[in-house]
Design an enzyme around this catalytic site. Structure first.
Site, PDB file in Angstrom:
ATOM      1  CD  GLU A 198      32.108  44.416  40.575  1.00 34.25           C
ATOM      2  OE1 GLU A 198      32.168  44.530  39.326  1.00 34.25           O
ATOM      3  OE2 GLU A 198      31.369  43.602  41.145  1.00 34.25           O
TER       4      GLU A 198
ATOM      5  CB  THR B 292      27.202  44.442  39.716  1.00 35.98           C
ATOM      6  OG1 THR B 292      26.469  43.992  40.851  1.00 35.98           O
ATOM      7  CG2 THR B 292      28.501  45.052  40.175  1.00 35.98           C
TER       8      THR B 292
HETATM    9  P1  AMP Z   1      29.979  43.819  34.181  1.00 34.44           P
HETATM   10  O1  AMP Z   1      30.323  44.207  35.568  1.00 34.44           O
HETATM   11  O2  AMP Z   1      28.512  43.692  33.944  1.00 34.44           O
HETATM   12  O3  AMP Z   1      30.628  44.735  33.195  1.00 34.44           O
HETATM   13  O4  AMP Z   1      30.551  42.353  33.914  1.00 34.44           O
HETATM   14  C1  AMP Z   1      31.904  42.059  34.107  1.00 34.44           C
HETATM   15  C2  AMP Z   1      32.196  40.647  33.652  1.00 34.44           C
HETATM   16  O5  AMP Z   1      32.018  40.531  32.247  1.00 34.44           O
HETATM   17  C3  AMP Z   1      33.625  40.220  33.887  1.00 34.44           C
HETATM   18  O6  AMP Z   1      33.850  39.816  35.204  1.00 34.44           O
HETATM   19  C4  AMP Z   1      33.776  39.095  32.880  1.00 34.44           C
HETATM   20  O7  AMP Z   1      33.253  37.888  33.376  1.00 34.44           O
HETATM   21  C5  AMP Z   1      32.926  39.557  31.732  1.00 34.44           C
HETATM   22  N1  AMP Z   1      33.777  40.181  30.710  1.00 34.44           N
HETATM   23  C6  AMP Z   1      34.057  41.481  30.543  1.00 34.44           C
HETATM   24  N2  AMP Z   1      34.870  41.663  29.483  1.00 34.44           N
HETATM   25  C7  AMP Z   1      35.119  40.441  28.968  1.00 34.44           C
HETATM   26  C8  AMP Z   1      35.882  39.956  27.873  1.00 34.44           C
HETATM   27  N3  AMP Z   1      36.554  40.750  27.057  1.00 34.44           N
HETATM   28  N4  AMP Z   1      35.913  38.608  27.673  1.00 34.44           N
HETATM   29  C9  AMP Z   1      35.232  37.760  28.476  1.00 34.44           C
HETATM   30  N5  AMP Z   1      34.485  38.158  29.512  1.00 34.44           N
HETATM   31  C10 AMP Z   1      34.420  39.480  29.763  1.00 34.44           C
END
Ligand code: AMP
Length: 540
Positions: free
Chosen positions: A330, A185
């Site tokens: 995750e 992450t």
């Molecule tokens: P990552 O692990 O880098 O893919 O980040 C995941 C995080 O991105 C999630 O916990 C959300 O906070 C944010 N996220 C992912 N998809 C969306 C979405 N469609 N709208 C708003 N936030 C999102």
């Protein structure tokens, strides 16, 4: 009483074997790092993956070994996905946009044995290669003619490795619970955390995301994953697309609007996947050249919230339904999705746009719920908001080599997001928990404010953060990047927002900035901004 069916393990090599046998002529097209387009079929890819499997054996890669990649979306990266996992080793996709110290940390933490690197990243690697403690070798993903002069000794050449090998190889059978891929992450606080996907989780996720009510991938699809293969395995799309035998189009290193449009047009792409910033670039380019995206039927957006402006532009200018999805490293990543239902088709557009802004409903296999700080489940009424928890066979049960019990609660993973769920199961992200603004005990959603601001035609990017306030603890301020050449004043922005959000949500200040900082996965780096603007309202 036990069922009496075969217990054949779900293995990633089986996806490729299926595509080779059933869709041998279907194409995989890649823009190459060296320039030009590479084109071959699943039959060719299968042969090259077996050559690579033999090469990995010759290098001494053992089951469970981690093999790192620093690479773009190309056919060579695709081959690594299948060959490394196929030999029961673990493909560890490293995000080259992380800070060099973080890259060093994760390669050492994962104890990668080998690292496969695209030409683009050789110079980056040179700056810290001497700090990588577990590597036995580095392979540059190119041919002999393009091998770089480098300060790193003994670089191996990918194409030479493959040329020396036979294309005969029997993929081994092993437990489907074996690790297949590792992705860290891009945490904004502390060290990145590793998520270790299994063959089983990867295949179940691939099957689930193909469904019509999910991404709707079939053998007729022509899929362009712009989301990087170094970020949650390009949302699992290389596996899912292979399962269906659909045509796969890789953008290589070129993700600007012009390059994407060229590729979409030339290959007749009908489905594209990426984060909002990519689509903003493409939409701006299309507007500039005055053309529409003819072949595309659906654009999937995730990683950050899709704004109404973007949903509307795709629909009204290009006739494309924007599929809004939510997930995280995750969660493999697909958790929820707002795909086009019959009900949506029959709705007035304005109502549909509102619904499309929600992150959607869980796909079968995962369950979600929202809870308060005491863990008590909250109502599914679209109003109550709380911590979003998720469970399912492709959701992480722990982090790689680290204990974080706070994230794993009685079989549920605490996502760190705050959300609502309505009576039809649609989930909407209110904020990251750490980004929510607490004004006088009430919560303000930074995402909703940002999306409202993006509706102004002079705004390119917006960011809302909570900063210290003497009376209300925290109040929102809005940071705006204007379109070049546009004039926009604070009062005009506040007036624009009035009526679009609750009155007490209106930001206490609007600050115009040249650019906004982003994380390695393109998300706004709000922590840095909060530090920078912490006393903005007090000092003013
Ligand atoms: P990552 O692990 O880098 O893919 O980040 C995941 C995080 O991105 C999630 O916990 C959300 O906070 C944010 N996220 C992912 N998809 C969306 C979405 N469609 N709208 C708003 N936030 C999102």
């Amino acid at each position: 009483m036990q069922g009496q069916m075969m217990n054949r393990p779900l293995l990633i090599s089986g996806l490729l074997e299926h595509a080779e046998q059933v869709y041998p002529g279907s194409e995989i097209v890649s823009r190459q790092v060296e320039g030009g387009i590479h084109r071959y079929t699943y039959a060719d890819a299968g042969k090259r993956c077996r050559k690579l499997a033999n090469a990995l054996a010759r290098l001494g890669v053992e089951p469970g070994d981690r093999v790192g990649t620093l690479a773009w979306n190309t056919n060579r990266h695709y081959e690594l996905y299948f060959a490394v996992s196929g030999v029961q080793a673990v493909v560890h996709t490293v995000n080259p946009r992380l800070f060099p110290e973080q890259i060093v940390y994760i390669i050492n933490h994962a104890e990668d044995r080998y690292l496969f690197v695209d030409l683009t990243f050789v110079a980056l690697l040179e700056s810290f290669a001497d700090q990588l403690t577990s590597l036995r070798g580095i392979i540059v993903m190119t041919d002999r003619a393009n091998m770089p002069n480098s300060s790193i000794d003994g670089l191996l050449c990918y194409e030479e490795l493959l040329e020396a090998e036979s294309d005969q190889y029997d993929w081994p059978s092993f437990s489907e619970e074996s690790a297949a891929a590792l992705c860290y992450t891009s945490g904004t606080t502390g060290n990145p955390k590793g998520v270790l996907y299994s063959h089983r989780s990867t295949i179940l996720h691939a099957q689930a995301i193909c469904q019509p009510q999910a991404l709707n991938i079939s053998s007729d699809s022509i899929v362009l994953p712009v989301v990087p293969m170094f970020h949650v395995c390009a949302w699992g799309s290389p596996y899912a697309v292979t399962l269906t035998g659909a045509k796969l189009v890789f953008p290589g290193p070129n993700m600007d609007g012009e390059s994407l449009h060229q590729l979409i047009d030339a290959e007749q792409v009908n489905m594209a996947l990426g984060v909002p910033t990519i689509w903003m670039g493409l939409l701006a380019y299309m507007k500039e050249i005055g053309k529409t995206l003819e072949s595309v039927e659906s654009v999937v957006v995730g990683g950050a919230a899709a704004s109404q402006t973007m949903i509307q532009q795709f629909e009204e200018t290009h006739g494309i339904f924007l599929v809004h999805a939510w997930g995280m490293t995750e969660t493999s990543p697909l958790g929820t999705i707002s795909s086009c239902s019959q009900e949506m088709k029959e709705m007035p557009l304005a109502q549909r746009y509102k619904l499309q802004q929600k992150q959607g409903r869980p796909i079968y296999g995962v369950s979600i719920k929202i809870v308060d700080d005491d863990g008590v489940e909250l109502a599914r009424d679209g109003k109550a908001f709380g911590r979003l928890l998720i469970t399912g066979p492709w959701i992480a049960a722990s982090y790689f080599r680290e204990d974080h019990p706070e994230n794993f609660i009685e079989g549920w993973f605490d996502t760190g997001d705050v959300a609502t769920i309505d009576s039809k199961g649609y989930m909407q992200i209110v904020d990251r928990r750490k980004d929510v603004i607490k004004s006088g005990g009430e919560w303000i959603s930074s995402i909703e404010l940002e999306n409202a601001a993006l509706g102004h035609p002079s705004v390119t990017e917006s960011c809302v953060i909570g900063v210290a306030h003497p009376k209300w603890d925290e109040r929102p301020i809005l940071l705006i990047v204007k379109k070049s050449g546009e004039t926009l004043a604070e009062a005009e922005m506040i007036e624009f927002l009035t009526g679009k959000v609750a009155k007490w949500w209106l930001p206490d200040a609007v600050v115009f900035v040249e650019e906004l900082p982003h994380t390695a996965t393109g998300k706004l780096l709000k922590m840095t901004l909060r530090e920078q603007y912490q006393s903005y309202l007090i000092d003013r």
